[in-house]
Write a protein that holds these residues in place. Structure first.
Motif, PDB file in Angstrom:
ATOM      1  N   HIS A  27      -4.098   4.765   8.785  1.00 53.67           N
ATOM      2  CA  HIS A  27      -3.119   5.521   8.728  1.00 53.67           C
ATOM      3  C   HIS A  27      -3.003   6.613   9.893  1.00 53.67           C
ATOM      4  CE1 HIS A  27      -3.992   4.687   4.427  1.00 53.67           C
ATOM      5  NE2 HIS A  27      -2.538   4.960   4.182  1.00 53.67           N
ATOM      6  N   HIS A  32       0.961  11.054   6.415  1.00 55.14           N
ATOM      7  CA  HIS A  32       1.050   9.580   6.071  1.00 55.14           C
ATOM      8  C   HIS A  32      -0.022   9.032   4.796  1.00 55.14           C
ATOM      9  CE1 HIS A  32       0.844   4.938   7.633  1.00 55.14           C
ATOM     10  NE2 HIS A  32       1.749   5.312   6.369  1.00 55.14           N
ATOM     11  N   ASN A  36       1.292   8.016   0.943  1.00 58.14           N
ATOM     12  CA  ASN A  36       0.850   7.029   0.374  1.00 58.14           C
ATOM     13  C   ASN A  36      -0.315   7.013  -0.789  1.00 58.14           C
ATOM     14  OD1 ASN A  36       2.175   5.687   2.564  1.00 58.14           O
ATOM     15  ND2 ASN A  36       0.289   4.693   3.100  1.00 58.14           N
ATOM     16  N   THR A  39       2.143   8.326  -3.782  1.00 58.71           N
ATOM     17  CA  THR A  39       2.724   7.370  -4.255  1.00 58.71           C
ATOM     18  C   THR A  39       1.780   6.334  -4.777  1.00 58.71           C
ATOM     19  OG1 THR A  39       4.320   7.482  -2.260  1.00 58.71           O
ATOM     20  CG2 THR A  39       4.348   5.518  -3.896  1.00 58.71           C
TER      21      THR A  39
END
Length: 84
Positions: A27, A32, A36, A39
């Motif tokens: 990453h 970031h 991620n 999610t």
């Protein structure tokens, strides 16, 4: 880190094929990786309950490999178009 974990033509030419998968875990910065993980947790939990954790892992790894291939093809097309 770049040599061992990220996807680049030099890594593939150098025989570091594992970067096709490890790049999915690399990453750019903390924001970031956090986005991620949120999610993945949000969608992964419900998908994992429906199809099972083994399938979810396989899906993630296939997606990682597919993303790496797509990236390499894109970079190759950019290099080709800039040399024309």
């Amino acid at each position: 880190m770049i040599q061992n974990f990220t996807i680049q033509w030099d890594n593939i030419k150098g025989g570091r094929y594992h970067t096709m998968i490890t790049s999915a875990f690399s990453h750019k910065n903390l924001k970031h990786i956090v986005s991620n993980m949120i999610t993945l947790y949000s969608f992964g939990k419900s998908i994992g309950q429906r199809v099972g954790p083994e399938f979810l892992l396989a899906l993630y790894l296939v997606g990682a490999f597919g993303g790496s291939v797509s990236y390499l093809v894109h970079r190759a097309s950019l290099a080709t178009s800039s040399n024309v």
